[in-house]
Design a protein around this motif. Structure first.
Motif, PDB file in Angstrom:
ATOM      1  N   GLN A   1      -4.618  73.516  96.050  1.00 30.25           N
ATOM      2  CA  GLN A   1      -3.795  72.839  95.071  1.00 30.25           C
ATOM      3  C   GLN A   1      -2.778  73.836  94.547  1.00 30.25           C
ATOM      4  OE1 GLN A   1      -6.660  71.412  92.226  1.00 30.25           O
ATOM      5  NE2 GLN A   1      -7.056  69.521  93.345  1.00 30.25           N
ATOM      6  N   ALA A   2      -1.569  73.336  94.250  1.00 29.75           N
ATOM      7  CA  ALA A   2      -0.511  74.227  93.773  1.00 29.75           C
ATOM      8  C   ALA A   2       0.451  73.464  92.878  1.00 29.75           C
ATOM      9  CB  ALA A   2       0.244  74.839  94.951  1.00 29.75           C
ATOM     10  N   ILE A   3       1.137  74.214  92.039  1.00 25.89           N
ATOM     11  CA  ILE A   3       2.256  73.685  91.265  1.00 25.89           C
ATOM     12  C   ILE A   3       3.498  74.420  91.740  1.00 25.89           C
ATOM     13  CG2 ILE A   3       3.206  73.264  88.969  1.00 25.89           C
ATOM     14  CD1 ILE A   3       0.396  73.585  87.843  1.00 25.89           C
ATOM     15  N   VAL A   4       4.513  73.676  92.185  1.00 21.69           N
ATOM     16  CA  VAL A   4       5.718  74.293  92.724  1.00 21.69           C
ATOM     17  C   VAL A   4       6.916  73.942  91.857  1.00 21.69           C
ATOM     18  CG1 VAL A   4       4.757  74.172  95.056  1.00 21.69           C
ATOM     19  CG2 VAL A   4       6.339  72.379  94.281  1.00 21.69           C
ATOM     20  N   LEU A   5       7.934  74.754  91.966  1.00 21.89           N
ATOM     21  CA  LEU A   5       9.161  74.536  91.214  1.00 21.89           C
ATOM     22  C   LEU A   5       9.983  73.422  91.846  1.00 21.89           C
ATOM     23  CD1 LEU A   5      10.895  75.750  88.859  1.00 21.89           C
ATOM     24  CD2 LEU A   5      12.068  77.112  90.609  1.00 21.89           C
ATOM     25  N   GLY A   6      10.534  72.528  91.003  1.00 28.83           N
ATOM     26  CA  GLY A   6      11.399  71.468  91.502  1.00 28.83           C
ATOM     27  C   GLY A   6      10.638  70.205  91.874  1.00 28.83           C
TER      28      GLY A   6
ATOM     29  N   LEU B   1       9.415  67.701  94.733  1.00 28.34           N
ATOM     30  CA  LEU B   1       9.115  67.570  96.160  1.00 28.34           C
ATOM     31  C   LEU B   1       8.136  66.413  96.295  1.00 28.34           C
ATOM     32  CD1 LEU B   1       9.444  68.659  99.034  1.00 28.34           C
ATOM     33  CD2 LEU B   1       7.572  70.244  98.590  1.00 28.34           C
ATOM     34  N   GLU B   2       8.652  65.213  96.447  1.00 28.17           N
ATOM     35  CA  GLU B   2       7.814  64.027  96.397  1.00 28.17           C
ATOM     36  C   GLU B   2       7.362  63.582  97.786  1.00 28.17           C
ATOM     37  OE1 GLU B   2      10.009  61.112  94.259  1.00 28.17           O
ATOM     38  OE2 GLU B   2       9.874  62.191  92.341  1.00 28.17           O
ATOM     39  N   GLY B   3       6.324  62.744  97.797  1.00 27.76           N
ATOM     40  CA  GLY B   3       5.845  62.180  99.049  1.00 27.76           C
ATOM     41  C   GLY B   3       4.895  63.082  99.806  1.00 27.76           C
TER      42      GLY B   3
ATOM     43  N   CYS C   1       2.471  65.297  97.411  1.00 33.15           N
ATOM     44  CA  CYS C   1       2.766  65.405  95.985  1.00 33.15           C
ATOM     45  C   CYS C   1       1.942  64.372  95.230  1.00 33.15           C
ATOM     46  CB  CYS C   1       4.258  65.193  95.733  1.00 33.15           C
ATOM     47  SG  CYS C   1       4.703  65.283  93.981  1.00 33.15           S
ATOM     48  N   VAL C   2       1.165  64.824  94.246  1.00 32.60           N
ATOM     49  CA  VAL C   2       0.344  63.900  93.466  1.00 32.60           C
ATOM     50  C   VAL C   2       0.969  63.599  92.109  1.00 32.60           C
ATOM     51  CG1 VAL C   2      -1.787  64.566  94.603  1.00 32.60           C
ATOM     52  CG2 VAL C   2      -1.056  65.811  92.567  1.00 32.60           C
ATOM     53  N   ASP C   3       1.951  64.431  91.694  1.00 27.53           N
ATOM     54  CA  ASP C   3       2.649  64.186  90.433  1.00 27.53           C
ATOM     55  C   ASP C   3       3.877  65.091  90.392  1.00 27.53           C
ATOM     56  OD1 ASP C   3       3.253  63.127  87.989  1.00 27.53           O
ATOM     57  OD2 ASP C   3       1.737  64.254  86.865  1.00 27.53           O
ATOM     58  N   SER C   4       4.884  64.668  89.624  1.00 29.82           N
ATOM     59  CA  SER C   4       6.104  65.459  89.509  1.00 29.82           C
ATOM     60  C   SER C   4       6.716  65.221  88.140  1.00 29.82           C
ATOM     61  CB  SER C   4       7.095  65.083  90.616  1.00 29.82           C
ATOM     62  OG  SER C   4       8.240  65.916  90.570  1.00 29.82           O
ATOM     63  N   LYS C   5       6.896  66.291  87.364  1.00 30.56           N
ATOM     64  CA  LYS C   5       7.494  66.159  86.035  1.00 30.56           C
ATOM     65  C   LYS C   5       7.943  67.537  85.553  1.00 30.56           C
ATOM     66  CE  LYS C   5       2.910  66.421  83.827  1.00 30.56           C
ATOM     67  NZ  LYS C   5       1.938  65.704  82.961  1.00 30.56           N
ATOM     68  N   ASP C   6       8.910  67.524  84.634  1.00 34.57           N
ATOM     69  CA  ASP C   6       9.419  68.749  84.035  1.00 34.57           C
ATOM     70  C   ASP C   6       9.838  69.770  85.080  1.00 34.57           C
ATOM     71  OD1 ASP C   6       8.842  67.667  81.526  1.00 34.57           O
ATOM     72  OD2 ASP C   6       6.811  68.490  81.539  1.00 34.57           O
ATOM     73  N   ASN C   7      10.480  69.298  86.151  1.00 32.41           N
ATOM     74  CA  ASN C   7      10.964  70.158  87.238  1.00 32.41           C
ATOM     75  C   ASN C   7       9.841  70.910  87.928  1.00 32.41           C
ATOM     76  OD1 ASN C   7      13.222  70.972  88.804  1.00 32.41           O
ATOM     77  ND2 ASN C   7      13.258  72.960  87.757  1.00 32.41           N
TER      78      ASN C   7
ATOM     79  N   SER D   1       6.282  70.132  90.586  1.00 32.98           N
ATOM     80  CA  SER D   1       5.550  69.177  91.413  1.00 32.98           C
ATOM     81  C   SER D   1       4.141  69.694  91.645  1.00 32.98           C
ATOM     82  CB  SER D   1       6.264  68.962  92.753  1.00 32.98           C
ATOM     83  OG  SER D   1       7.554  68.426  92.560  1.00 32.98           O
ATOM     84  N   TYR D   2       3.181  68.764  91.537  1.00 37.88           N
ATOM     85  CA  TYR D   2       1.772  69.116  91.680  1.00 37.88           C
ATOM     86  C   TYR D   2       1.321  68.681  93.075  1.00 37.88           C
ATOM     87  CZ  TYR D   2       2.126  69.770  86.668  1.00 37.88           C
ATOM     88  OH  TYR D   2       2.497  70.213  85.416  1.00 37.88           O
ATOM     89  N   MET D   3       0.880  69.653  93.861  1.00 41.53           N
ATOM     90  CA  MET D   3       0.687  69.430  95.286  1.00 41.53           C
ATOM     91  C   MET D   3      -0.767  69.550  95.725  1.00 41.53           C
ATOM     92  SD  MET D   3       3.932  69.140  95.628  1.00 41.53           S
ATOM     93  CE  MET D   3       3.941  68.772  97.381  1.00 41.53           C
ATOM     94  N   GLU D   4      -1.151  68.682  96.675  1.00 45.44           N
ATOM     95  CA  GLU D   4      -2.371  68.839  97.465  1.00 45.44           C
ATOM     96  C   GLU D   4      -1.933  69.392  98.815  1.00 45.44           C
ATOM     97  OE1 GLU D   4      -5.670  68.196  97.340  1.00 45.44           O
ATOM     98  OE2 GLU D   4      -5.881  67.375  95.310  1.00 45.44           O
ATOM     99  N   ILE D   5      -2.614  70.425  99.292  1.00 43.99           N
ATOM    100  CA  ILE D   5      -2.151  71.146 100.484  1.00 43.99           C
ATOM    101  C   ILE D   5      -3.307  71.360 101.452  1.00 43.99           C
ATOM    102  CG2 ILE D   5      -1.131  73.313 101.325  1.00 43.99           C
ATOM    103  CD1 ILE D   5      -0.010  73.630  98.410  1.00 43.99           C
ATOM    104  N   GLU D   6      -3.028  71.189 102.738  1.00 43.90           N
ATOM    105  CA  GLU D   6      -3.986  71.560 103.778  1.00 43.90           C
ATOM    106  C   GLU D   6      -3.343  72.610 104.671  1.00 43.90           C
ATOM    107  OE1 GLU D   6      -6.407  69.854 107.667  1.00 43.90           O
ATOM    108  OE2 GLU D   6      -5.581  68.431 106.210  1.00 43.90           O
ATOM    109  N   ALA D   7      -3.992  73.746 104.805  1.00 39.74           N
ATOM    110  CA  ALA D   7      -3.500  74.805 105.689  1.00 39.74           C
ATOM    111  C   ALA D   7      -4.101  74.590 107.075  1.00 39.74           C
ATOM    112  CB  ALA D   7      -3.884  76.180 105.148  1.00 39.74           C
ATOM    113  N   VAL D   8      -3.301  74.021 107.982  1.00 34.60           N
ATOM    114  CA  VAL D   8      -3.784  73.776 109.347  1.00 34.60           C
ATOM    115  C   VAL D   8      -3.953  75.088 110.082  1.00 34.60           C
ATOM    116  CG1 VAL D   8      -3.315  72.587 111.519  1.00 34.60           C
ATOM    117  CG2 VAL D   8      -2.660  71.526 109.339  1.00 34.60           C
ATOM    118  N   THR D   9      -2.976  75.968 109.925  1.00 34.96           N
ATOM    119  CA  THR D   9      -3.096  77.347 110.408  1.00 34.96           C
ATOM    120  C   THR D   9      -3.152  78.245 109.177  1.00 34.96           C
ATOM    121  OG1 THR D   9      -0.694  77.624 110.479  1.00 34.96           O
ATOM    122  CG2 THR D   9      -1.787  76.868 112.499  1.00 34.96           C
ATOM    123  N   GLU D  10      -3.415  79.517 109.389  1.00 34.04           N
ATOM    124  CA  GLU D  10      -3.506  80.415 108.235  1.00 34.04           C
ATOM    125  C   GLU D  10      -2.928  81.774 108.607  1.00 34.04           C
ATOM    126  OE1 GLU D  10      -6.710  80.011 104.762  1.00 34.04           O
ATOM    127  OE2 GLU D  10      -7.398  81.218 106.423  1.00 34.04           O
TER     128      GLU D  10
END
Length: 269
Positions: A169-174, A176-178, A197-203, A205-214
């Protein structure tokens, strides 16, 4: 002399005849500007090494002596808190491996500048043998898989490449929807990061992420290259500073146990 020194030290030297039989603490004290009390802290931190006949080992005990011809190494970084304490929670365990919760700010394993506050050092105190399966950057909080024998490490490192679902999970700047993915090469190697993207506000975006490679810094670099650096990332991006550090956490591991094929899924709250 006080216990303070504001310079990073990185010294390596061979002991002379006159050093034969002397305490390592005393030898380093006469070679550097560090006080003996600080040197003892550095030794306990795992930042002093002694090599004899190609056998390099930590010097942790203050009563350790040296012989002529020994190679001594001493590393000191004033930015490392030698009195720091981190809590590593063991979330799941079998006789072959354990899954630990590493807090942000703690190292997964040590380096020349110490291992006292690392997860691997913590696990070594609990178990006779430990072998890392994965690693997390110092700034990242999350799940680390530790094998308790080399055979399990080999199984799990092979499985890690394709058989483990790794979610962050991460919070990114700006904004980034969908849902989408990044597959830009890093160091000429294929990489893939899936995001939702699970939510976006105040510039932000709250992200769910899967790292397929690492790959090293894969997630951080992918989002930064897209113009959405992770909040608090000290390496990538601008205007994303954050007093609470890097907003990236490895929160879920899912795989089949290589020994009994049981389904294992561990998530942080």
């Amino acid at each position: 002399m006080t216990d303070s020194n504001d310079k990073i030290l990185n010294i390596k030297f061979t002991c002379d005849i006159e050093d034969d039989g002397l305490l390592v603490v005393d030898i380093i004290a006469k070679t550097t500007s560090l006080s003996k009390s600080l040197i003892k802290k550095i030794m306990a931190n795992g930042s002093v090494f002694q090599t004899f006949k190609r056998n390099r080992k930590h010097v942790r005990k203050a009563r350790t002596t040296a012989k002529a011809g020994d190679l001594l190494e001493c590393y000191y970084d004033p930015n490392i808190n030698l009195d720091g304490i981190f809590e590593f929670n063991l979330l799941f365990e079998t006789k072959n491996y354990g899954i630990y919760h590493k807090p942000a700010g703690a190292m997964t394993e040590g380096n020349n500048y110490g291992d006292k506050t690392s997860l691997i050092r913590h696990a070594e105190k609990l178990k006779r043998d430990v072998y890392l399966v994965n690693r997390l950057d110092r700034e990242i909080e999350g799940l680390v898989l530790v094998a308790y024998n080399s055979r399990t490490q080999n199984f799990m490192q092979e499985m890690w490449r394709e058989g483990v679902i790794k979610k962050y999970q991460a919070i990114v700047l700006g904004h980034l929807e969908g849902r989408g993915y990044f597959d830009k090469k890093i160091n000429n190697k294929f990489t893939k990061t899936i995001f939702t993207c699970v939510d976006s506000k105040d510039n932000r975006s709250y992200m769910e992420i899967e790292a397929v490679t690492e790959r090293k810094y894969q997630i951080r670099k992918h989002f930064a290259d897209n113009g959405n650096p992770i909040i608090g990332d000290p390496i990538y991006g601008e205007y994303n500073k954050n007093n609470n550090g890097l907003m990236l956490i490895s929160y879920s591991l899912e795989f089949k146990d290589p020994h009994d094929q049981k389904h294992i899924k561990i998530e942080l709250p």
